[in-house]
Design an enzyme around this catalytic site. Sequence first.
Site, PDB file in Angstrom:
ATOM      1  N   SER A 132       0.866  -1.225   0.009  1.00 46.34           N
ATOM      2  CA  SER A 132      -0.054   0.011   0.101  1.00 46.34           C
ATOM      3  C   SER A 132       0.842   1.017  -0.079  1.00 46.34           C
ATOM      4  CB  SER A 132      -0.764   0.048   1.119  1.00 46.34           C
ATOM      5  OG  SER A 132      -1.993  -1.123   1.165  1.00 46.34           O
ATOM      6  N   THR A 158       1.478 -10.276 -10.860  1.00 42.78           N
ATOM      7  CA  THR A 158       0.475 -10.961 -11.671  1.00 42.78           C
ATOM      8  C   THR A 158       1.220 -11.041 -13.079  1.00 42.78           C
ATOM      9  OG1 THR A 158      -1.420 -10.042 -10.373  1.00 42.78           O
ATOM     10  CG2 THR A 158      -1.799 -11.112 -12.577  1.00 42.78           C
ATOM     11  N   ARG A 243      -8.011  -0.089 -11.866  1.00 45.44           N
ATOM     12  CA  ARG A 243      -9.002  -0.216 -10.872  1.00 45.44           C
ATOM     13  C   ARG A 243     -10.431  -0.387 -11.643  1.00 45.44           C
ATOM     14  NH1 ARG A 243      -5.917   4.107  -6.822  1.00 45.44           N
ATOM     15  NH2 ARG A 243      -4.421   2.410  -6.375  1.00 45.44           N
ATOM     16  N   GLU A 363      -4.393  -4.042  -6.676  1.00 44.88           N
ATOM     17  CA  GLU A 363      -4.559  -2.700  -7.322  1.00 44.88           C
ATOM     18  C   GLU A 363      -5.035  -1.323  -6.488  1.00 44.88           C
ATOM     19  OE1 GLU A 363      -5.560  -2.774 -11.537  1.00 44.88           O
ATOM     20  OE2 GLU A 363      -4.663  -4.621 -11.843  1.00 44.88           O
ATOM     21  N   GLU A 367      -8.770   0.011   1.604  1.00 44.54           N
ATOM     22  CA  GLU A 367      -8.567   1.072   2.692  1.00 44.54           C
ATOM     23  C   GLU A 367      -7.861   2.101   1.626  1.00 44.54           C
ATOM     24  OE1 GLU A 367      -8.088  -2.267   3.304  1.00 44.54           O
ATOM     25  OE2 GLU A 367      -9.438  -2.524   5.026  1.00 44.54           O
TER      26      GLU A 367
HETATM   27  N1  CAA Z   1      -3.986   9.084  -9.280  1.00 41.44           N
HETATM   28  C1  CAA Z   1      -3.130  10.058  -9.618  1.00 41.44           C
HETATM   29  N2  CAA Z   1      -2.078  10.563  -8.933  1.00 41.44           N
HETATM   30  C2  CAA Z   1      -2.193  10.161  -7.461  1.00 41.44           C
HETATM   31  C3  CAA Z   1      -3.159   9.226  -7.107  1.00 41.44           C
HETATM   32  C4  CAA Z   1      -4.144   8.778  -8.021  1.00 41.44           C
HETATM   33  N3  CAA Z   1      -5.000   7.977  -7.492  1.00 41.44           N
HETATM   34  N4  CAA Z   1      -2.877   9.101  -5.745  1.00 41.44           N
HETATM   35  C5  CAA Z   1      -1.843   9.776  -5.399  1.00 41.44           C
HETATM   36  N5  CAA Z   1      -1.478  10.334  -6.616  1.00 41.44           N
HETATM   37  C6  CAA Z   1      -0.213  11.351  -6.741  1.00 41.44           C
HETATM   38  C7  CAA Z   1      -0.490  12.486  -5.661  1.00 41.44           C
HETATM   39  O1  CAA Z   1      -1.183  13.505  -6.144  1.00 41.44           O
HETATM   40  C8  CAA Z   1       0.814  13.010  -5.465  1.00 41.44           C
HETATM   41  O2  CAA Z   1       1.525  13.400  -6.364  1.00 41.44           O
HETATM   42  P1  CAA Z   1       2.382  14.896  -6.247  1.00 41.44           P
HETATM   43  O3  CAA Z   1       3.471  14.680  -4.951  1.00 41.44           O
HETATM   44  O4  CAA Z   1       3.094  15.199  -7.580  1.00 41.44           O
HETATM   45  O5  CAA Z   1       1.432  15.909  -5.986  1.00 41.44           O
HETATM   46  C9  CAA Z   1       1.760  11.574  -5.382  1.00 41.44           C
HETATM   47  O6  CAA Z   1       0.772  10.588  -6.133  1.00 41.44           O
HETATM   48  C10 CAA Z   1       2.196  10.848  -3.958  1.00 41.44           C
HETATM   49  O7  CAA Z   1       0.832  10.954  -3.295  1.00 41.44           O
HETATM   50  P2  CAA Z   1       0.828  11.226  -1.717  1.00 41.44           P
HETATM   51  O8  CAA Z   1       1.377  12.322  -1.441  1.00 41.44           O
HETATM   52  O9  CAA Z   1      -0.866  11.231  -1.521  1.00 41.44           O
HETATM   53  O10 CAA Z   1       1.488   9.756  -1.357  1.00 41.44           O
HETATM   54  P3  CAA Z   1       0.981   8.980  -0.058  1.00 41.44           P
HETATM   55  O11 CAA Z   1       2.092   8.024   0.112  1.00 41.44           O
HETATM   56  O12 CAA Z   1       0.499   9.653   1.190  1.00 41.44           O
HETATM   57  O13 CAA Z   1      -0.099   8.041  -0.645  1.00 41.44           O
HETATM   58  C11 CAA Z   1      -1.282   6.436  -2.318  1.00 41.44           C
HETATM   59  C12 CAA Z   1      -0.061   7.420  -1.993  1.00 41.44           C
HETATM   60  C13 CAA Z   1      -2.534   7.156  -2.831  1.00 41.44           C
HETATM   61  C14 CAA Z   1      -1.583   5.657  -0.701  1.00 41.44           C
HETATM   62  C15 CAA Z   1      -0.329   5.517  -2.925  1.00 41.44           C
HETATM   63  O14 CAA Z   1       0.687   4.935  -2.496  1.00 41.44           O
HETATM   64  C16 CAA Z   1      -0.980   4.236  -3.585  1.00 41.44           C
HETATM   65  O15 CAA Z   1      -1.977   4.295  -4.248  1.00 41.44           O
HETATM   66  N6  CAA Z   1      -1.043   3.079  -2.938  1.00 41.44           N
HETATM   67  C17 CAA Z   1      -1.510   1.831  -3.332  1.00 41.44           C
HETATM   68  C18 CAA Z   1      -0.686   1.150  -4.178  1.00 41.44           C
HETATM   69  C19 CAA Z   1      -1.225  -0.008  -4.997  1.00 41.44           C
HETATM   70  O16 CAA Z   1      -2.426   0.242  -5.626  1.00 41.44           O
HETATM   71  N7  CAA Z   1      -0.693  -0.878  -5.396  1.00 41.44           N
HETATM   72  C20 CAA Z   1      -1.220  -2.238  -6.144  1.00 41.44           C
HETATM   73  C21 CAA Z   1       0.012  -2.778  -6.676  1.00 41.44           C
HETATM   74  S1  CAA Z   1      -0.264  -3.094  -8.372  1.00 41.44           S
HETATM   75  C22 CAA Z   1      -1.052  -4.658  -8.614  1.00 41.44           C
HETATM   76  O17 CAA Z   1      -1.862  -5.057  -7.857  1.00 41.44           O
HETATM   77  C23 CAA Z   1      -0.942  -5.196  -9.788  1.00 41.44           C
HETATM   78  C24 CAA Z   1      -1.292  -6.542 -10.177  1.00 41.44           C
HETATM   79  O18 CAA Z   1      -0.422  -7.280 -10.381  1.00 41.44           O
HETATM   80  C25 CAA Z   1      -2.569  -7.030 -10.040  1.00 41.44           C
END
Ligand code: CAA
Length: 380
Positions: A132, A158, A243, A363, A367
């Site tokens: 995450s 995957t 997503r 993905e 949470e």
């Molecule tokens: N869309 C676009 N930009 C986004 C975003 C989104 N949904 N979420 C965050 N960002 C951008 C923010 O705007 C920020 O950009 P800037 O610094 O340029 O302004 C940057 O990302 C960092 O964001 P935060 O400061 O909010 O960082 P954070 O650490 O507090 O939170 C998070 C980031 C949203 C929690 C992020 O880490 C996240 O989405 N985590 C989940 C990761 C994930 O989905 N992993 C799945 C693995 S892939 C997978 O499962 C594939 C598979 O094989 C099936």
Amino acid sequence: MNFELSEEHLAVIEAAHEFAQSDLLPGVIERDTKQEFPKEQIKKMGELGFLGMMVDPKYDGGGMDTVSYVLAMEEISKVDASASIVMSVNNSLVCGGLEKYGNEEQKEKYLTRLARGEIIGAFCLSEPEAGSDATSQSTTAEDKGDYYLLNGTKNWITNGNSASVYLVIAQTDPSKKHHGINVLIVEKETEGLMVGKKEDKLGIRGSDTHSLMFTDVKVPKKNRIGKDGFGFHFAMDTLNGGRIGVASQALGIASGAYERSLAYSKERKAFGVEISKHQAIQFKLADMATQIDAARLLCLRAAIEKDQKKDFTTASAMAKLFASKVAMDVTVEAVQIHGGYGYVKEYHVERLMRDAKITQIYEGTSEIQKIVISRELLKL
Ligand code: CAA
């Protein structure tokens, strides 16, 4: 507002339904038991155009809209969620990311073959210590002039073994935090890349989930997507599209379980009548159908917003959050309606219940979706 699907959309449903029934249904229980990757079925999926549905025809894709993708994902996931996650990752995360942000040379070399389904791709973001918390990348891509030196481990990937191309997210300049992250295209045969063991999973057991180890892997600079430091933005933006795929997968798992429950309730007798005549079952079916309808509408809204080039971040996170919960709730009820039969493999619903759980995890966990949604609402 019009809730009618077009002729083209109905044709997509029919094609996906036929393929799922003729090619995926036979053997789906065995593949789940043996953890067998649906290799032949994925090959055919590529030939039928399901692996690059939204890619521009100039790169050999289907040129379809995201609504078509949601509809096809639902039909395929009703039957085989292991096959549908291969489809989702290839379409949304790999083709989607490459088409939007790759340069012409990268598209010619990789996107065309991925869109035709000749090869499949994988998206490598998660790490043993960064799921995450995706900004905390410990995989490094050291800038060595005309190449990057890649070192680190990626987890739960995957298509980990079956992919020919990996999009790997790695930290180049830790002082810039997430603005120092890059995304690199890495070919499977590259020296120093080792595919780890296949994960023994609760669900989607036919899909091919592995860890990947990178030891001094040299990646040419021309394989970087976008400008230096663009990797985290690439990952977040691409995952917004991903997503929608996982939400539609969850929707399909739920509707597959519901359709089986509806049919079963009209056949199975208890206390002298079909169980569908008992209000206890009728109420379960009513709840399931309502939840599924709401999930489908959220998936389609996210798809339409994407097709209209609007910011669909909130819509896709809401669709995934809701549809994955519906998948869990509906599949648990499906097993309950089937009673003892629901607990054995032959009736499919126990597998659908196991498959459902991952949609709340990969993905972006539920949470994380709530973080994404609430930040957008509050503009934090
Ligand atoms: N869309 C676009 N930009 C986004 C975003 C989104 N949904 N979420 C965050 N960002 C951008 C923010 O705007 C920020 O950009 P800037 O610094 O340029 O302004 C940057 O990302 C960092 O964001 P935060 O400061 O909010 O960082 P954070 O650490 O507090 O939170 C998070 C980031 C949203 C929690 C992020 O880490 C996240 O989405 N985590 C989940 C990761 C994930 O989905 N992993 C799945 C693995 S892939 C997978 O499962 C594939 C598979 O094989 C099936």
